[in-house]
Design an enzyme around this catalytic site. Structure first.
Site, PDB file in Angstrom:
ATOM      1  CG  LEU A   1      -1.856   1.187   1.346  1.00 37.31           C
ATOM      2  CD1 LEU A   1      -2.774   1.311   0.120  1.00 37.31           C
ATOM      3  CD2 LEU A   1      -2.694   1.094   2.622  1.00 37.31           C
TER       4      LEU A   1
ATOM      5  CB  ILE B   1       5.285   2.410  14.060  1.00 34.09           C
ATOM      6  CG1 ILE B   1       4.996   0.934  13.763  1.00 34.09           C
ATOM      7  CG2 ILE B   1       5.306   3.248  12.802  1.00 34.09           C
ATOM      8  CD1 ILE B   1       3.575   0.673  13.263  1.00 34.09           C
TER       9      ILE B   1
ATOM     10  CB  THR C   1       1.261  -8.393   6.407  1.00 34.36           C
ATOM     11  OG1 THR C   1       2.557  -8.344   5.814  1.00 34.36           O
ATOM     12  CG2 THR C   1       0.744  -6.984   6.611  1.00 34.36           C
TER      13      THR C   1
ATOM     14  CE1 TYR D   1      -1.979  -9.274   9.733  1.00 38.44           C
ATOM     15  CE2 TYR D   1      -4.098 -10.235   9.160  1.00 38.44           C
ATOM     16  CZ  TYR D   1      -3.158  -9.242   9.006  1.00 38.44           C
ATOM     17  OH  TYR D   1      -3.394  -8.209   8.128  1.00 38.44           O
TER      18      TYR D   1
ATOM     19  CE  LYS E   1      -4.050  -4.910  10.571  1.00 42.29           C
ATOM     20  NZ  LYS E   1      -3.149  -3.785  10.203  1.00 42.29           N
TER      21      LYS E   1
HETATM   22  N1  LIG Z   1      -1.906  -7.997   2.483  1.00 44.92           N
HETATM   23  C1  LIG Z   1      -3.204  -8.288   2.634  1.00 44.92           C
HETATM   24  O1  LIG Z   1      -3.763  -9.186   1.989  1.00 44.92           O
HETATM   25  C2  LIG Z   1      -4.035  -7.474   3.584  1.00 44.92           C
HETATM   26  C3  LIG Z   1      -5.402  -7.784   3.745  1.00 44.92           C
HETATM   27  C4  LIG Z   1      -6.150  -7.007   4.616  1.00 44.92           C
HETATM   28  C5  LIG Z   1      -5.567  -5.970   5.309  1.00 44.92           C
HETATM   29  N2  LIG Z   1      -4.244  -5.694   5.148  1.00 44.92           N
HETATM   30  C6  LIG Z   1      -3.656  -4.571   5.896  1.00 44.92           C
HETATM   31  O2  LIG Z   1      -3.306  -3.559   4.959  1.00 44.92           O
HETATM   32  C7  LIG Z   1      -2.171  -2.843   5.441  1.00 44.92           C
HETATM   33  C8  LIG Z   1      -1.125  -2.748   4.355  1.00 44.92           C
HETATM   34  O3  LIG Z   1      -0.745  -4.078   3.996  1.00 44.92           O
HETATM   35  P1  LIG Z   1       0.435  -4.366   2.965  1.00 44.92           P
HETATM   36  O4  LIG Z   1       0.077  -5.631   2.264  1.00 44.92           O
HETATM   37  O5  LIG Z   1       0.753  -3.138   2.187  1.00 44.92           O
HETATM   38  O6  LIG Z   1       1.615  -4.685   4.001  1.00 44.92           O
HETATM   39  P2  LIG Z   1       3.125  -5.022   3.677  1.00 44.92           P
HETATM   40  O7  LIG Z   1       3.339  -5.072   2.196  1.00 44.92           O
HETATM   41  O8  LIG Z   1       3.506  -6.196   4.510  1.00 44.92           O
HETATM   42  O9  LIG Z   1       3.874  -3.717   4.212  1.00 44.92           O
HETATM   43  C9  LIG Z   1       4.028  -3.423   5.560  1.00 44.92           C
HETATM   44  C10 LIG Z   1       5.258  -2.570   5.707  1.00 44.92           C
HETATM   45  O10 LIG Z   1       5.414  -2.231   7.097  1.00 44.92           O
HETATM   46  C11 LIG Z   1       6.781  -2.396   7.410  1.00 44.92           C
HETATM   47  N3  LIG Z   1       6.977  -2.555   8.856  1.00 44.92           N
HETATM   48  C12 LIG Z   1       6.964  -3.697   9.592  1.00 44.92           C
HETATM   49  N4  LIG Z   1       7.230  -3.426  10.875  1.00 44.92           N
HETATM   50  C13 LIG Z   1       7.417  -2.085  10.955  1.00 44.92           C
HETATM   51  C14 LIG Z   1       7.746  -1.203  12.029  1.00 44.92           C
HETATM   52  N5  LIG Z   1       7.936  -1.654  13.273  1.00 44.92           N
HETATM   53  N6  LIG Z   1       7.847   0.125  11.770  1.00 44.92           N
HETATM   54  C15 LIG Z   1       7.668   0.597  10.509  1.00 44.92           C
HETATM   55  N7  LIG Z   1       7.370  -0.180   9.456  1.00 44.92           N
HETATM   56  C16 LIG Z   1       7.239  -1.512   9.678  1.00 44.92           C
HETATM   57  C17 LIG Z   1       7.183  -3.622   6.627  1.00 44.92           C
HETATM   58  O11 LIG Z   1       8.569  -3.763   6.559  1.00 44.92           O
HETATM   59  P3  LIG Z   1       9.162  -5.278   6.434  1.00 44.92           P
HETATM   60  O12 LIG Z   1       8.665  -5.824   5.130  1.00 44.92           O
HETATM   61  O13 LIG Z   1      10.648  -5.026   6.466  1.00 44.92           O
HETATM   62  O14 LIG Z   1       8.647  -6.032   7.622  1.00 44.92           O
HETATM   63  C18 LIG Z   1       6.532  -3.297   5.281  1.00 44.92           C
HETATM   64  O15 LIG Z   1       7.349  -2.453   4.486  1.00 44.92           O
HETATM   65  C19 LIG Z   1      -1.729  -3.567   6.712  1.00 44.92           C
HETATM   66  O16 LIG Z   1      -2.241  -2.890   7.819  1.00 44.92           O
HETATM   67  C20 LIG Z   1      -2.372  -4.927   6.605  1.00 44.92           C
HETATM   68  O17 LIG Z   1      -2.619  -5.503   7.877  1.00 44.92           O
HETATM   69  C21 LIG Z   1      -3.476  -6.402   4.285  1.00 44.92           C
END
Ligand SMILES: NC(=O)c1ccc[n+]([C@@H]2O[C@H](COP(=O)([O-])OP(=O)(O)OC[C@H]3O[C@@H](n4cnc5c(N)ncnc54)[C@H](OP(=O)(O)O)[C@@H]3O)[C@@H](O)[C@H]2O)c1
Length: 287
Positions: free
Chosen positions: A12, A38, A63, A126, A130
């Protein structure tokens, strides 16, 4: 308007980086864990105070759904405790917190699209982490928007679309579950909606929850079939039941969202999931 984005190297966050170029009225600060962890409350406060954003978009999250069953502490640290840090900092320095949550806050035993007020019942660790993040926002944030989304994919990072394309090319036959039903969400469409919400101006007091996915309904089998169709890969997709493909974390069987609230409040039209998928795969194939 100044906007701080956390976790911006993820799916995202990367889509927001792309869209930022077409929103010159916003001044963005993009951070990921290297610039702003964070979970570090002191650093969160320091950065929010010095940058002084009007909005914080929290794209940071843990995630890894199955790994969370083994890493409960880490999942809760990032998905709930750290969200509390952001909520407190946003309140202290008068910023709107826009946070992303998940369809997994529901147990998936329903049979009509979930509305925002439906009772939550997270099943996996997980999902519980959340859900606890949402509760921290309810406790600490003065002004916040929580957007629950589902089945997120994009041309960035790891996701189902890229996995099916990769293994589809390698194996020629893939088993995919047909008894879990929801809706895919193109992170680009979610990012556009988020910036549209912020363009609408300052958000009123309180915490507002919205549901957002693309339009329509699909099983993971339908999703995989469409990925293969749009990418022109020669691979057969075989429908199987969830019990034939056991994973460490339980998934909701039904997690379709009712999106009337977000559509009416912000006057948006949401693309059909197959149209957005075709667009994303087109971009991936041009790369
Ligand atoms: N993916 C799905 O299917 C899905 C479905 C429903 C809801 N969501 C929600 O949508 C949102 C965005 O998801 P996404 O798929 O874009 O997630 P993502 O691709 O996993 O990206 C999350 C980012 O947060 C970083 N991160 C992890 N720990 C951190 C910390 N302590 N401080 C700062 N940054 C940190 C990660 O770094 P690293 O990669 O180095 O850990 C990664 O760059 C999330 O809230 C997720 O729960 C996702």
């Amino acid at each position: 308007m100044k906007i701080l984005v956390t976790g911006s190297n993820g799916q995202l966050g990367s889509e927001l980086r792309v869209l930022a170029k077409t929103h010159p009225s916003f001044e963005f600060m993009f951070t990921d864990v290297a610039e702003l962890d964070i979970t570090n409350e002191i650093e969160v406060n320091r950065l929010v105070e010095s940058f002084n954003p009007e909005a914080i978009i929290n794209c940071a999250a843990y995630t890894a759904v199955d790994k969370a069953e083994q890493e409960e502490k880490l999942a809760f640290l990032i998905n709930s405790f750290a969200v509390g840090n952001l909520a407190r900092a946003a309140t202290k320095f008068d910023a709107l917190l826009l946070h992303i949550s998940t369809d997994y806050v529901f147990d998936g035993n329903g049979f009509r699209p979930y509305i925002e007020e439906d009772p939550t019942n997270p099943v996996s660790l997980y999902a519980k982490s959340k859900h606890a993040g949402e509760q921290h926002i309810q406790s600490y944030a003065k002004r916040a928007v929580i957007i629950r989304t589902s089945w997120l994919y994009s041309e960035f990072g790891h996701n189902f679309v890229k996995t099916i394309m990769k293994y589809g090319k390698e194996r020629g036959k893939l088993n995919v579950v047909f008894d879990q039903v929801g809706t895919p969400t193109y992170a680009h469409d979610l990012a556009e909606t988020i910036l549209g919400i912020l363009t609408n101006g300052p958000h009123a007091e309180g915490v507002d929850i919205f549901h957002f996915s693309n339009e329509g309904v699909a099983s993971w089998y339908d999703f995989a079939k469409a990925i293969i169709e749009f990418s022109g890969i020669d691979c057969s997709i075989v429908p199987i039941e969830t019990r034939e493909y056991p994973l460490p974390a339980a998934r909701p069987f039904y997690s379709v969202f009712n999106k009337s609230k977000i559509k009416q409040r912000f006057q948006i039209e949401i693309p059909f999931w197959r149209d957005s998928l075709r667009e994303c795969i087109g971009k991936l194939m041009r790369e």
